[in-house]
Design a protein around this motif. Structure first.
Motif, PDB file in Angstrom:
ATOM      1  N   SER A   1       0.769  -1.129  -0.058  1.00 28.49           N
ATOM      2  CA  SER A   1      -0.006  -0.048  -0.003  1.00 28.49           C
ATOM      3  C   SER A   1       0.915   1.428   0.392  1.00 28.49           C
ATOM      4  O   SER A   1       2.094   1.243   0.503  1.00 28.49           O
ATOM      5  CB  SER A   1      -0.866   0.095   1.327  1.00 28.49           C
ATOM      6  OG  SER A   1      -0.251   0.181   2.140  1.00 28.49           O
TER       7      SER A   1
ATOM      8  N   ASP B   1      -1.694   2.367  12.746  1.00 26.14           N
ATOM      9  CA  ASP B   1      -2.257   3.536  11.664  1.00 26.14           C
ATOM     10  C   ASP B   1      -3.708   3.210  11.622  1.00 26.14           C
ATOM     11  O   ASP B   1      -4.401   3.327  10.730  1.00 26.14           O
ATOM     12  CB  ASP B   1      -1.632   2.961  10.542  1.00 26.14           C
ATOM     13  CG  ASP B   1      -1.863   3.904   9.232  1.00 26.14           C
ATOM     14  OD1 ASP B   1      -2.264   5.142   9.693  1.00 26.14           O
ATOM     15  OD2 ASP B   1      -1.761   3.736   8.166  1.00 26.14           O
TER      16      ASP B   1
ATOM     17  N   ASP C   1      -4.630  -7.049  12.861  1.00 31.24           N
ATOM     18  CA  ASP C   1      -6.044  -6.318  11.861  1.00 31.24           C
ATOM     19  C   ASP C   1      -6.795  -7.529  11.617  1.00 31.24           C
ATOM     20  O   ASP C   1      -6.427  -8.591  11.249  1.00 31.24           O
ATOM     21  CB  ASP C   1      -5.329  -5.789  10.537  1.00 31.24           C
ATOM     22  CG  ASP C   1      -5.909  -4.678   9.930  1.00 31.24           C
ATOM     23  OD1 ASP C   1      -7.290  -5.015   9.802  1.00 31.24           O
ATOM     24  OD2 ASP C   1      -5.768  -3.674   9.796  1.00 31.24           O
TER      25      ASP C   1
ATOM     26  N   SER D   1       0.628   3.502   1.818  1.00 31.90           N
ATOM     27  CA  SER D   1       0.912   4.108   3.175  1.00 31.90           C
ATOM     28  C   SER D   1       2.342   3.859   3.473  1.00 31.90           C
ATOM     29  O   SER D   1       2.650   4.389   4.744  1.00 31.90           O
ATOM     30  CB  SER D   1      -0.119   3.269   4.214  1.00 31.90           C
ATOM     31  OG  SER D   1      -1.349   3.831   4.316  1.00 31.90           O
TER      32      SER D   1
ATOM     33  N   ALA E   1      -3.261  -3.827   8.389  1.00 33.75           N
ATOM     34  CA  ALA E   1      -3.608  -4.713   6.768  1.00 33.75           C
ATOM     35  C   ALA E   1      -3.641  -3.297   5.781  1.00 33.75           C
ATOM     36  O   ALA E   1      -4.175  -2.306   6.128  1.00 33.75           O
ATOM     37  CB  ALA E   1      -4.994  -5.256   6.728  1.00 33.75           C
ATOM     38  N   PRO E   2      -3.283  -3.147   4.473  1.00 33.14           N
ATOM     39  CA  PRO E   2      -2.754  -4.757   3.803  1.00 33.14           C
ATOM     40  C   PRO E   2      -1.383  -4.809   4.156  1.00 33.14           C
ATOM     41  O   PRO E   2      -0.665  -5.934   3.913  1.00 33.14           O
ATOM     42  CB  PRO E   2      -2.983  -4.497   2.264  1.00 33.14           C
ATOM     43  CG  PRO E   2      -3.072  -2.945   2.265  1.00 33.14           C
ATOM     44  CD  PRO E   2      -3.562  -2.583   3.410  1.00 33.14           C
ATOM     45  N   GLY E   3      -0.529  -3.844   4.831  1.00 32.26           N
ATOM     46  CA  GLY E   3       0.724  -4.225   5.367  1.00 32.26           C
ATOM     47  C   GLY E   3       1.848  -3.401   5.082  1.00 32.26           C
ATOM     48  O   GLY E   3       3.033  -3.619   4.683  1.00 32.26           O
ATOM     49  N   GLY E   4       1.553  -2.087   4.334  1.00 30.07           N
ATOM     50  CA  GLY E   4       2.578  -1.155   3.837  1.00 30.07           C
ATOM     51  C   GLY E   4       3.642  -0.756   5.005  1.00 30.07           C
ATOM     52  O   GLY E   4       4.926  -0.743   4.794  1.00 30.07           O
ATOM     53  N   TRP E   5       3.184  -0.772   6.185  1.00 31.66           N
ATOM     54  CA  TRP E   5       4.111  -0.173   7.395  1.00 31.66           C
ATOM     55  C   TRP E   5       4.736  -1.420   7.786  1.00 31.66           C
ATOM     56  O   TRP E   5       5.987  -1.535   8.116  1.00 31.66           O
ATOM     57  CB  TRP E   5       3.223   0.099   8.693  1.00 31.66           C
ATOM     58  CG  TRP E   5       2.692   1.726   8.538  1.00 31.66           C
ATOM     59  CD1 TRP E   5       2.283   2.222   7.193  1.00 31.66           C
ATOM     60  CD2 TRP E   5       2.580   2.698   9.597  1.00 31.66           C
ATOM     61  NE1 TRP E   5       2.192   3.529   7.572  1.00 31.66           N
ATOM     62  CE2 TRP E   5       2.012   3.816   8.978  1.00 31.66           C
ATOM     63  CE3 TRP E   5       2.588   2.532  10.858  1.00 31.66           C
ATOM     64  CZ2 TRP E   5       1.754   4.923   9.531  1.00 31.66           C
ATOM     65  CZ3 TRP E   5       2.166   3.641  11.707  1.00 31.66           C
ATOM     66  CH2 TRP E   5       1.826   4.860  10.922  1.00 31.66           C
TER      67      TRP E   5
ATOM     68  N   ASP F   1      -8.825  -7.082  17.912  1.00 34.86           N
ATOM     69  CA  ASP F   1      -8.968  -5.977  18.029  1.00 34.86           C
ATOM     70  C   ASP F   1      -7.618  -5.121  18.535  1.00 34.86           C
ATOM     71  O   ASP F   1      -7.090  -5.476  19.467  1.00 34.86           O
ATOM     72  CB  ASP F   1     -10.044  -5.525  18.803  1.00 34.86           C
ATOM     73  CG  ASP F   1     -10.590  -4.204  19.225  1.00 34.86           C
ATOM     74  OD1 ASP F   1      -9.659  -3.291  18.746  1.00 34.86           O
ATOM     75  OD2 ASP F   1     -11.331  -3.873  19.846  1.00 34.86           O
ATOM     76  N   GLY F   2      -7.172  -4.180  17.786  1.00 35.25           N
ATOM     77  CA  GLY F   2      -5.876  -3.395  18.213  1.00 35.25           C
ATOM     78  C   GLY F   2      -5.989  -2.731  19.407  1.00 35.25           C
ATOM     79  O   GLY F   2      -4.913  -2.568  20.229  1.00 35.25           O
TER      80      GLY F   2
HETATM   81  C1  LIG Z   1      -4.928   3.143   7.231  1.00 37.47           C
HETATM   82  S1  LIG Z   1      -5.492   1.419   7.194  1.00 37.47           S
HETATM   83  C2  LIG Z   1      -3.747   0.820   7.502  1.00 37.47           C
HETATM   84  C3  LIG Z   1      -3.095   0.824   6.569  1.00 37.47           C
HETATM   85  C4  LIG Z   1      -1.327   0.184   6.790  1.00 37.47           C
HETATM   86  N1  LIG Z   1      -0.704   1.083   7.684  1.00 37.47           N
HETATM   87  C5  LIG Z   1      -0.687  -0.108   5.562  1.00 37.47           C
HETATM   88  O1  LIG Z   1       0.380   0.539   5.708  1.00 37.47           O
HETATM   89  O2  LIG Z   1      -1.283  -0.866   4.676  1.00 37.47           O
HETATM   90  C6  LIG Z   1      -6.188   1.142   8.779  1.00 37.47           C
HETATM   91  C7  LIG Z   1      -6.395  -0.120   9.266  1.00 37.47           C
HETATM   92  O3  LIG Z   1      -6.909  -0.375  10.752  1.00 37.47           O
HETATM   93  C8  LIG Z   1      -7.584  -1.331  10.669  1.00 37.47           C
HETATM   94  N2  LIG Z   1      -8.319  -1.228  12.003  1.00 37.47           N
HETATM   95  C9  LIG Z   1      -9.386  -0.068  12.540  1.00 37.47           C
HETATM   96  N3  LIG Z   1      -9.698  -0.280  13.688  1.00 37.47           N
HETATM   97  C10 LIG Z   1      -9.021  -1.258  14.080  1.00 37.47           C
HETATM   98  C11 LIG Z   1      -9.217  -2.076  15.253  1.00 37.47           C
HETATM   99  N4  LIG Z   1      -9.812  -1.707  16.418  1.00 37.47           N
HETATM  100  N5  LIG Z   1      -8.235  -2.980  15.563  1.00 37.47           N
HETATM  101  C12 LIG Z   1      -7.630  -3.382  14.694  1.00 37.47           C
HETATM  102  N6  LIG Z   1      -7.320  -3.187  13.150  1.00 37.47           N
HETATM  103  C13 LIG Z   1      -8.126  -1.800  12.947  1.00 37.47           C
HETATM  104  C14 LIG Z   1      -8.459  -1.452   9.373  1.00 37.47           C
HETATM  105  O4  LIG Z   1      -9.007  -2.691   9.409  1.00 37.47           O
HETATM  106  C15 LIG Z   1      -7.443  -1.115   8.382  1.00 37.47           C
HETATM  107  O5  LIG Z   1      -6.880  -2.288   7.680  1.00 37.47           O
END
Ligand SMILES: C[S@@+](CC[C@H](N)C(=O)[O-])C[C@H]1O[C@@H](n2cnc3c(N)ncnc32)[C@H](O)[C@@H]1O
Length: 352
Positions: A183, A272, A236, A185, A217-221, A256-257
């Motif tokens: 991604s 993120d 995620d 990101s 997800a999807p895993g850029g970081w 859940d994060g």
């Molecule tokens: C902006 S995306 C992250 C992109 C990621 N950093 C990357 O580089 O690909 C936000 C992610 O946060 C996840 N998310 C949102 N709330 C969450 C939670 N409470 N627990 C786990 N993941 C969560 C979403 O499923 C989504 O995949």
């Protein structure tokens, strides 16, 4: 030198202006700002004759969240003739305290600024020659000359010290999207690590370290961490990039994060997740105060109108909670080039 020129993300001029004005007030160097929505810059002018340079000397760019880059203004030049833009620019350098190590022709990060980038590029060669001929260049100098084009006949010229500015023109790093990163990101984390640590990134992310990526997800970081030989727990409910999972360095936890807890302390927690900023700030503070991670880096999403107030609320919450536990840390908060309606915050402890 009364004025400071600050580059920011277009649309965030009001936040940038409010922030620099607040610091100027605190340091008893009040002034006013020219800040037009969409311009991608703010011009702060002090009431005092030398207020711009005094403010620059007493404030660090890293204390400003919404300014990507800045410089002390020597002159704003208008009605420049296409046949000779360099002559007036050179003539405006008399107040330069000493020769400069180099220069940047810059443009704001706005649509108008982008339309001027070819001209900016064309002016680089003649300016370099003119600076060299005038004896204005010196290898060991701490100063850097900034020339920001605001129109074909209009530019602002000034200087900054390399230790109190961003390492890129306009504060914009030109990063290439890595082919295998899942991604865009990924560029946010890459820029943050470059801006925070430069060449010293290995000291803070030594190979073999452990990291947790919340909202991965999807895993850029995660991709950035894996590339730096970290072992990553990616949290995620969404799907992770298959190639990353095949690397053997990533464990995917569909949880859940906010509830996830690491089995043992990790070096880094990055996050993120798209959530209310204050919830993310509280979560990051909890990870630090409970010792679940040594360092953390996260995004605060700012879709609301009062972005600066929201940022201040979050940073105050973090400071209160970390101060109570006596943890020594460095706080970095910045709207980076690859951040959109968000900022990047990092809480960094000295490397072990
Ligand atoms: C902006 S995306 C992250 C992109 C990621 N950093 C990357 O580089 O690909 C936000 C992610 O946060 C996840 N998310 C949102 N709330 C969450 C939670 N409470 N627990 C786990 N993941 C969560 C979403 O499923 C989504 O995949």
């Amino acid at each position: 030198m009364k004025s400071l020129f600050l580059f920011c993300r277009p649309g965030f001029e009001d936040a940038c202006a409010a922030e620099v004005s607040a610091h100027a007030g605190r340091l008893q160097l009040p002034g006013w700002c020219r800040a037009r929505p969409g311009d991608g810059f703010v011009l702060f002018t002090s009431h005092a004759e030398d207020g711009g340079v005094c403010l620059y000397n007493r404030l660090a760019l890293d204390e400003l969240v919404f300014a990507r880059q800045w410089f002390v203004v020597l002159a704003e030049l208008g009605a420049l003739q296409p046949a000779d833009r360099i002559g007036p620019l050179l003539a405006s350098l008399d107040a330069l305290p000493e020769p400069v190590r180099g220069f940047w022709m810059e443009t704001p990060d706005s649509n108008e600024g982008k339309s001027l980038s070819t001209l900016a590029h064309k002016l680089e060669h003649p300016l370099r020659r003119a600076l060299a001929d005038a004896g204005r260049l010196a290898d060991g100098s701490p100063l850097w000359l900034h020339c920001c084009l605001l129109g074909g006949d209009h530019l602002v010229v000034g200087y900054a010290c390399h230790h109190n500015s961003a390492p890129w023109p306009g504060g914009i790093p030109r990063l290439k999207m890595p082919r295998s990163a899942p991604s865009r990101s990924t560029l946010k984390l890459e820029e943050a690590l470059l801006r925070l640590f430069g060449d010293a990134v290995d000291r803070y992310l030594p190979p073999g370290g452990r990291a947790v990526d919340l909202g991965a997800a999807p895993g850029g970081w995660t991709w950035q961490l894996v590339r730096r030989h970290q072992f990553v727990t990616a949290v995620d409910n969404g799907p992770m990039d298959a190639a990353l999972l095949d690397s053997g360095q990533v464990e995917h936890r569909r949880e859940d994060g906010f509830r996830f807890r690491p089995r043992q302390p990790v070096d880094w927690m990055v996050c993120d997740m798209v959530e209310r900023p204050v919830r993310i700030a509280a979560l990051a503070a909890e990870w630090m105060t409970r010792g679940w991670c040594r360092h953390t880096l996260f995004n605060l999403k700012l879709p609301m109108k009062k972005r600066r107030a929201e940022v201040e609320r979050c940073l105050a919450l973090i400071e209160t909670r970390l101060t109570k536990t006596g943890i020594r840390y460095r706080l970095f908060a910045k709207q980076l080039y690859h951040d959109r309606e968000e900022i990047t915050v990092a809480l960094i402890r000295p490397p072990p």
